[in-house]
Design a protein around this motif. Sequence first.
Motif, mmCIF file in Angstrom:
data_model
loop_
_atom_site.group_PDB
_atom_site.id
_atom_site.type_symbol
_atom_site.label_atom_id
_atom_site.label_comp_id
_atom_site.label_asym_id
_atom_site.label_seq_id
_atom_site.Cartn_x
_atom_site.Cartn_y
_atom_site.Cartn_z
ATOM 1 N N PRO A 96 82.660 -30.196 9.152
ATOM 2 C CA PRO A 96 83.438 -29.443 8.153
ATOM 3 C C PRO A 96 82.790 -29.393 6.775
ATOM 4 O O PRO A 96 82.928 -28.392 6.058
ATOM 5 C CB PRO A 96 84.772 -30.193 8.102
ATOM 6 N N GLU A 97 82.076 -30.452 6.402
ATOM 7 C CA GLU A 97 81.448 -30.483 5.074
ATOM 8 C C GLU A 97 80.238 -29.553 4.986
ATOM 9 O O GLU A 97 79.728 -29.297 3.897
ATOM 10 C CB GLU A 97 81.009 -31.910 4.731
ATOM 11 N N ILE A 98 79.770 -29.073 6.138
ATOM 12 C CA ILE A 98 78.653 -28.119 6.170
ATOM 13 C C ILE A 98 79.143 -26.924 6.996
ATOM 14 O O ILE A 98 78.750 -26.742 8.150
ATOM 15 C CB ILE A 98 77.385 -28.741 6.790
ATOM 16 N N SER A 99 80.004 -26.131 6.418
ATOM 17 C CA SER A 99 80.766 -25.156 7.208
ATOM 18 C C SER A 99 80.104 -23.792 7.328
ATOM 19 O O SER A 99 80.294 -23.093 8.324
ATOM 20 C CB SER A 99 82.167 -24.986 6.612
ATOM 21 N N VAL A 100 79.340 -23.359 6.323
ATOM 22 C CA VAL A 100 78.767 -22.011 6.348
ATOM 23 C C VAL A 100 77.251 -22.119 6.504
ATOM 24 O O VAL A 100 76.551 -22.531 5.585
ATOM 25 C CB VAL A 100 79.115 -21.240 5.066
ATOM 26 N N VAL A 101 76.757 -21.780 7.669
ATOM 27 C CA VAL A 101 75.322 -21.862 7.950
ATOM 28 C C VAL A 101 74.841 -20.494 8.410
ATOM 29 O O VAL A 101 75.261 -19.985 9.446
ATOM 30 C CB VAL A 101 75.024 -22.922 9.035
ATOM 31 N N ARG A 102 73.953 -19.895 7.613
ATOM 32 C CA ARG A 102 73.434 -18.566 7.946
ATOM 33 C C ARG A 102 72.143 -18.632 8.763
ATOM 34 O O ARG A 102 71.903 -17.796 9.607
ATOM 35 C CB ARG A 102 73.191 -17.773 6.657
ATOM 36 N N ALA A 103 71.339 -19.605 8.471
ATOM 37 C CA ALA A 103 70.075 -19.800 9.193
ATOM 38 C C ALA A 103 69.703 -21.257 9.063
ATOM 39 O O ALA A 103 70.034 -21.906 8.069
ATOM 40 C CB ALA A 103 68.981 -18.909 8.627
ATOM 41 N N MET A 104 69.002 -21.790 10.055
ATOM 42 C CA MET A 104 68.628 -23.193 9.986
ATOM 43 C C MET A 104 67.389 -23.464 10.828
ATOM 44 O O MET A 104 67.114 -22.759 11.810
ATOM 45 C CB MET A 104 69.791 -24.082 10.452
ATOM 46 N N LYS A 105 66.661 -24.506 10.462
ATOM 47 C CA LYS A 105 65.496 -24.924 11.228
ATOM 48 C C LYS A 105 65.202 -26.383 10.930
ATOM 49 O O LYS A 105 65.670 -26.942 9.927
ATOM 50 C CB LYS A 105 64.282 -24.046 10.954
ATOM 51 N N SER A 113 57.472 -34.463 0.760
ATOM 52 C CA SER A 113 58.260 -34.965 1.886
ATOM 53 C C SER A 113 58.557 -33.848 2.876
ATOM 54 O O SER A 113 58.482 -32.658 2.540
ATOM 55 C CB SER A 113 59.592 -35.568 1.394
ATOM 56 N N ARG A 114 58.896 -34.261 4.071
ATOM 57 C CA ARG A 114 59.362 -33.328 5.095
ATOM 58 C C ARG A 114 60.791 -33.702 5.441
ATOM 59 O O ARG A 114 61.052 -34.774 5.977
ATOM 60 C CB ARG A 114 58.484 -33.397 6.350
ATOM 61 N N PHE A 115 61.720 -32.802 5.102
ATOM 62 C CA PHE A 115 63.125 -33.055 5.382
ATOM 63 C C PHE A 115 63.463 -32.625 6.804
ATOM 64 O O PHE A 115 62.854 -31.714 7.367
ATOM 65 C CB PHE A 115 64.010 -32.325 4.375
ATOM 66 N N ASP A 116 64.469 -33.283 7.363
ATOM 67 C CA ASP A 116 64.769 -33.098 8.783
ATOM 68 C C ASP A 116 65.355 -31.726 9.099
ATOM 69 O O ASP A 116 65.049 -31.139 10.141
ATOM 70 C CB ASP A 116 65.741 -34.189 9.255
ATOM 71 N N ILE A 117 66.206 -31.201 8.221
ATOM 72 C CA ILE A 117 66.870 -29.921 8.489
ATOM 73 C C ILE A 117 66.894 -29.089 7.217
ATOM 74 O O ILE A 117 67.154 -29.604 6.115
ATOM 75 C CB ILE A 117 68.314 -30.139 8.999
ATOM 76 N N TYR A 118 66.627 -27.798 7.386
ATOM 77 C CA TYR A 118 66.789 -26.814 6.318
ATOM 78 C C TYR A 118 67.806 -25.795 6.797
ATOM 79 O O TYR A 118 67.778 -25.377 7.956
ATOM 80 C CB TYR A 118 65.454 -26.121 6.031
ATOM 81 N N PHE A 119 68.725 -25.406 5.893
ATOM 82 C CA PHE A 119 69.643 -24.337 6.263
ATOM 83 C C PHE A 119 70.020 -23.520 5.039
ATOM 84 O O PHE A 119 69.890 -23.974 3.902
ATOM 85 C CB PHE A 119 70.899 -24.888 6.957
ATOM 86 N N GLU A 120 70.449 -22.303 5.306
ATOM 87 C CA GLU A 120 70.866 -21.392 4.245
ATOM 88 C C GLU A 120 72.362 -21.135 4.366
ATOM 89 O O GLU A 120 72.854 -20.853 5.459
ATOM 90 C CB GLU A 120 70.095 -20.082 4.337
ATOM 91 N N SER A 121 73.054 -21.266 3.257
ATOM 92 C CA SER A 121 74.468 -20.921 3.188
ATOM 93 C C SER A 121 74.591 -19.607 2.422
ATOM 94 O O SER A 121 73.592 -18.922 2.185
ATOM 95 C CB SER A 121 75.262 -22.039 2.518
ATOM 96 N N ASP A 122 75.796 -19.239 2.023
ATOM 97 C CA ASP A 122 75.987 -17.947 1.366
ATOM 98 C C ASP A 122 75.151 -17.796 0.103
ATOM 99 O O ASP A 122 74.567 -16.744 -0.145
ATOM 100 C CB ASP A 122 77.468 -17.756 1.020
ATOM 101 N N HIS A 123 75.104 -18.833 -0.709
ATOM 102 C CA HIS A 123 74.483 -18.689 -2.024
ATOM 103 C C HIS A 123 73.422 -19.740 -2.313
ATOM 104 O O HIS A 123 73.002 -19.889 -3.463
ATOM 105 C CB HIS A 123 75.564 -18.762 -3.120
#
Length: 228
Positions: A96-105, A113-123
Motif C-alpha cells: 500500500p505504501e508504494i501504490s502507483v507504479v508506472r514502470a519498474m526494473k 551505488s546500484r539500487f535494487d529497484i527503480y520505479f516511476e510513479s505519477d510525478h
Amino acid sequence: MKYTNIVQGIFIKRVNRFIAHVLINHKEHIVHVKNTGRCKELLIAGAVVILEPARTPERKTAFSLIAVYKGERLINMDSQVPNHVVFEAMQAGGIPEISVVRAMKKEVTYGNSRFDIYFESDHQQNFIEVKGVTLEEEGIVMFPDAPTSRGTKHIYEMIKAVEAGYGGTIFFLIQMKDVHYFRPNVVRDPEFAQALTLAAAKGVKLLAYDSVVHEDEIVLGDRVPIFL
C-alpha cells in the motif's frame, strides 16, 4: 518466490562464508550457503535446514542451503530472495505504501551505488534498496548481523538521491513471520544505525515487512513497526 525439489537436511558446520557441511539422508554433503552474513545464531550444529538442488549440473556443490529452522520458526536465508519478493509484491500492487507504479526494473545504478529497484510513479522517479533481515532476538528483528560498510554507503547514496529530487525507500524484508518490531542493530554496527536515522530525517522512507515463509515458497507478509 517458489522453489522446486527442496529437501531437508541437518546442519553440521560452516567452513566459510560460502560453504557448509550438511547431513542429507544420512550422508554428509558439502553445500553452497546462499547468504554471506554471519548467521551464527541460525547455523548451529543440529539445526534442520532446507536445501535446493543446484540448477546447473556442472556446479561443484549439488545443493544450496536456502532456509533454516530456529525452533519452530522457519527463516529464509537466500539473500537473492528479498529483491524478488518485493519486486513481485509491487507488480501485484501488494504494498500500500508504494501504490502507483508506472514502470519498474531491477538493479539500477545511481552515483556510486546500484539500487535494487527503480520505479516511476505519477510525478517522480524512485529508488528502493532492499535489505533481508534474518537476525531475531525474542521477537525483535535487527539489521545488520555484522558491520556492513556497503550497507551504510547505500544509505548515504539514497540520501543524495532524495536530495536530488528522487523518491527513496529503504525496505527491510524480514525473512520470517511473527515478530514484534524492527530496529537497526546499533550494537553491532552503530555507523549503519546512525546513517539510517539520518536518512529518515532527510526524507528517505523506511519500510519493514515480514514474510510468509514455507519450505518451498516465500511471499510478502505484513508491515512491521520500525523503532530507530
